[in-house]
Design a protein around this motif. Structure first.
Motif, PDB file in Angstrom:
ATOM      1  N   SER A   5       0.846  -1.190   0.000  1.00  0.00           N
ATOM      2  CA  SER A   5       0.000   0.000   0.000  1.00  0.00           C
ATOM      3  C   SER A   5       0.882   1.239   0.000  1.00  0.00           C
ATOM      4  CB  SER A   5      -0.913   0.006   1.227  1.00  0.00           C
ATOM      5  OG  SER A   5      -1.825   1.083   1.153  1.00  0.00           O
ATOM      6  N   PHE A   6       0.555   2.166  -0.885  1.00  0.00           N
ATOM      7  CA  PHE A   6       1.318   3.409  -0.994  1.00  0.00           C
ATOM      8  C   PHE A   6       0.411   4.589  -0.644  1.00  0.00           C
ATOM      9  CE2 PHE A   6       4.298   0.693  -2.492  1.00  0.00           C
ATOM     10  CZ  PHE A   6       4.259   0.337  -3.815  1.00  0.00           C
ATOM     11  N   ASN A   7       1.007   5.567   0.006  1.00  0.00           N
ATOM     12  CA  ASN A   7       0.227   6.714   0.451  1.00  0.00           C
ATOM     13  C   ASN A   7       0.508   7.955  -0.372  1.00  0.00           C
ATOM     14  OD1 ASN A   7      -0.854   5.228   2.662  1.00  0.00           O
ATOM     15  ND2 ASN A   7       1.061   5.565   3.761  1.00  0.00           N
ATOM     16  N   CYS A   8      -0.525   8.774  -0.531  1.00  0.00           N
ATOM     17  CA  CYS A   8      -0.375  10.039  -1.228  1.00  0.00           C
ATOM     18  C   CYS A   8      -1.252  11.081  -0.560  1.00  0.00           C
ATOM     19  CB  CYS A   8      -0.757   9.911  -2.696  1.00  0.00           C
ATOM     20  SG  CYS A   8      -0.605  11.473  -3.604  1.00  0.00           S
ATOM     21  N   LYS A   9      -0.644  12.234  -0.338  1.00  0.00           N
ATOM     22  CA  LYS A   9      -1.359  13.350   0.268  1.00  0.00           C
ATOM     23  C   LYS A   9      -0.995  14.622  -0.477  1.00  0.00           C
ATOM     24  CE  LYS A   9      -1.147  16.189   4.477  1.00  0.00           C
ATOM     25  NZ  LYS A   9      -0.541  16.299   5.822  1.00  0.00           N
TER      26      LYS A   9
ATOM     27  N   LYS B 189      10.086   4.444 -19.067  1.00  0.00           N
ATOM     28  CA  LYS B 189       9.612   5.804 -18.781  1.00  0.00           C
ATOM     29  C   LYS B 189       8.241   6.091 -19.387  1.00  0.00           C
ATOM     30  CE  LYS B 189      13.263   6.905 -16.451  1.00  0.00           C
ATOM     31  NZ  LYS B 189      13.181   7.074 -14.975  1.00  0.00           N
ATOM     32  N   LEU B 190       7.515   5.051 -19.769  1.00  0.00           N
ATOM     33  CA  LEU B 190       6.159   5.265 -20.239  1.00  0.00           C
ATOM     34  C   LEU B 190       5.271   5.609 -19.050  1.00  0.00           C
ATOM     35  CD1 LEU B 190       5.732   2.316 -22.754  1.00  0.00           C
ATOM     36  CD2 LEU B 190       6.106   4.718 -23.284  1.00  0.00           C
ATOM     37  N   LEU B 191       4.456   6.655 -19.232  1.00  0.00           N
ATOM     38  CA  LEU B 191       3.544   7.104 -18.188  1.00  0.00           C
ATOM     39  C   LEU B 191       2.133   6.652 -18.526  1.00  0.00           C
ATOM     40  CD1 LEU B 191       4.230  10.831 -17.177  1.00  0.00           C
ATOM     41  CD2 LEU B 191       4.052   8.867 -15.659  1.00  0.00           C
ATOM     42  N   LYS B 192       1.555   5.902 -17.606  1.00  0.00           N
ATOM     43  CA  LYS B 192       0.204   5.429 -17.861  1.00  0.00           C
ATOM     44  C   LYS B 192      -0.695   5.823 -16.695  1.00  0.00           C
ATOM     45  CE  LYS B 192      -1.231   1.099 -17.252  1.00  0.00           C
ATOM     46  NZ  LYS B 192      -1.460  -0.347 -17.428  1.00  0.00           N
ATOM     47  N   ILE B 193      -1.806   6.494 -17.004  1.00  0.00           N
ATOM     48  CA  ILE B 193      -2.736   6.853 -15.946  1.00  0.00           C
ATOM     49  C   ILE B 193      -3.494   5.611 -15.503  1.00  0.00           C
ATOM     50  CG2 ILE B 193      -4.597   7.528 -17.530  1.00  0.00           C
ATOM     51  CD1 ILE B 193      -5.241   9.807 -15.506  1.00  0.00           C
ATOM     52  N   MET B 194      -3.602   5.431 -14.201  1.00  0.00           N
ATOM     53  CA  MET B 194      -4.272   4.254 -13.664  1.00  0.00           C
ATOM     54  C   MET B 194      -5.665   4.617 -13.145  1.00  0.00           C
ATOM     55  SD  MET B 194      -1.079   2.681 -11.547  1.00  0.00           S
ATOM     56  CE  MET B 194      -1.864   1.097 -11.249  1.00  0.00           C
ATOM     57  N   PHE B 195      -5.706   5.651 -12.318  1.00  0.00           N
ATOM     58  CA  PHE B 195      -6.960   6.065 -11.692  1.00  0.00           C
ATOM     59  C   PHE B 195      -7.008   7.587 -11.585  1.00  0.00           C
ATOM     60  CE2 PHE B 195      -7.809   1.847 -10.197  1.00  0.00           C
ATOM     61  CZ  PHE B 195      -6.597   1.324  -9.792  1.00  0.00           C
TER      62      PHE B 195
ATOM     63  N   ARG C 208      -6.087  -6.244  -9.300  1.00  0.00           N
ATOM     64  CA  ARG C 208      -5.379  -6.317  -8.030  1.00  0.00           C
ATOM     65  C   ARG C 208      -4.988  -4.919  -7.519  1.00  0.00           C
ATOM     66  NH1 ARG C 208      -2.054  -8.349 -11.882  1.00  0.00           N
ATOM     67  NH2 ARG C 208      -0.059  -7.274 -12.298  1.00  0.00           N
ATOM     68  N   PHE C 209      -5.121  -3.932  -8.394  1.00  0.00           N
ATOM     69  CA  PHE C 209      -4.856  -2.558  -7.998  1.00  0.00           C
ATOM     70  C   PHE C 209      -6.165  -1.895  -7.567  1.00  0.00           C
ATOM     71  CE2 PHE C 209      -0.507  -1.727  -9.414  1.00  0.00           C
ATOM     72  CZ  PHE C 209      -0.286  -2.793 -10.270  1.00  0.00           C
TER      73      PHE C 209
ATOM     74  N   LEU D 282      -2.877   3.930  -2.799  1.00  0.00           N
ATOM     75  CA  LEU D 282      -2.912   2.870  -3.803  1.00  0.00           C
ATOM     76  C   LEU D 282      -2.581   1.542  -3.137  1.00  0.00           C
ATOM     77  CD1 LEU D 282      -3.136   2.093  -6.838  1.00  0.00           C
ATOM     78  CD2 LEU D 282      -0.654   2.410  -6.965  1.00  0.00           C
ATOM     79  N   ARG D 283      -3.437   0.573  -3.341  1.00  0.00           N
ATOM     80  CA  ARG D 283      -3.221  -0.745  -2.774  1.00  0.00           C
ATOM     81  C   ARG D 283      -3.065  -1.750  -3.905  1.00  0.00           C
ATOM     82  NH1 ARG D 283      -7.963  -4.274  -0.962  1.00  0.00           N
ATOM     83  NH2 ARG D 283      -7.022  -6.150  -0.128  1.00  0.00           N
ATOM     84  N   ILE D 284      -2.079  -2.627  -3.754  1.00  0.00           N
ATOM     85  CA  ILE D 284      -1.899  -3.721  -4.699  1.00  0.00           C
ATOM     86  C   ILE D 284      -2.061  -5.007  -3.906  1.00  0.00           C
ATOM     87  CG2 ILE D 284      -0.489  -4.673  -6.544  1.00  0.00           C
ATOM     88  CD1 ILE D 284       1.206  -2.133  -6.461  1.00  0.00           C
TER      89      ILE D 284
END
Lengths: 112, 115
Positions: free
Chosen positions: B20-24, B41-47, B63-64, B76-78
């Protein structure tokens, strides 16, 4: 479909010379805005330029770009490259409803 | 200081584990995002998440999952990591409307290595 195509791979330019990074797009949907992001080594991407107006030049930090909807392009240019411009550059398109499309990125290296 | 903050900076784990990763964000933005930046270095939007509305990129494995407690936090939880999940995960935020709409500010990223 929707895509953003950038100058691929690595671009090397000598300090003081002009640089141009290409960005074109194909779209099914209306484009709300275009961005150029720059990512320096070991840093997060950050906005360099933004445009939502057709045929209007936008400038920042010596870089400029003009959105041309007629040719589906938003090329990034600078008249005189600096060593500090070496970075990874992304072109990105925003179509609304939180939808972003990023190009694959162009790595710019400026050499003395 | 106003910015986007992410923790941890790095995380090494084994296949099958949950992470689990945190973002604030302290920028007052109303929309937050998670991106994956792979080794090329490809950037892909997930959510993206705005006012309890979640938009999911259909290519993101199930799983994400994102988790939000308020508009300033989007974690973000995996559930069960796979080797191909090794990447840098970038959190970003922006305004959805207004003069500076859609201009995203990114956090420093969390580098995940799956052994």
């Amino acid at each position: 479909g929707d895509s953003v195509t950038q100058t691929e791979g690595l671009v090397t330019v000598t300090e003081g010379l002009p640089v141009k990074l290409n960005c074109t797009y194909q779209t099914t949907y209306l484009t709300i805005a275009f961005f150029w992001y720059v990512q320096y080594l070991n840093e997060a991407p950050q906005v360099l330029l933004k445009s939502s107006t057709d045929n209007k030049r936008t400038e920042h930090q010596g870089f400029h770009a003009t959105l041309h909807k007629s040719s589906s392009s938003f090329h990034l240019q600078k008249s005189s490259a600096q060593l500090s411009d070496s970075a990874l550059y992304y072109c990105a398109r925003y179509t609304g409803y939180q939808n972003f499309y990023f190009g694959k990125g162009t790595s710019l290296t400026v050499i003395p | 200081e106003t910015a986007v903050f992410q923790t941890p900076n790095y995380h090494v784990t084994q296949v099958g584990n949950e992470v689990s990763f945190n973002c604030k964000q302290t920028l007052g933005h109303d929309t937050m995002y998670w991106y994956k930046q792979d080794s090329k270095k490809l950037l892909k939007i997930m959510f993206s998440y705005n006012n309890k509305q979640l938009i999911v990129n259909e290519t993101v494995p199930r799983r994400f999952s994102p988790q939000s407690s308020d508009k300033a936090h989007l974690n973000l939880r995996i559930k069960s990591v796979e080797p191909e999940d090794s990447a840098v995960y970038l959190c970003a935020s922006s305004f959805r409307l207004g003069v500076n709409y859609a201009e995203q500010f990114f956090g420093p990223g969390t580098r995940l290595t799956v052994l």
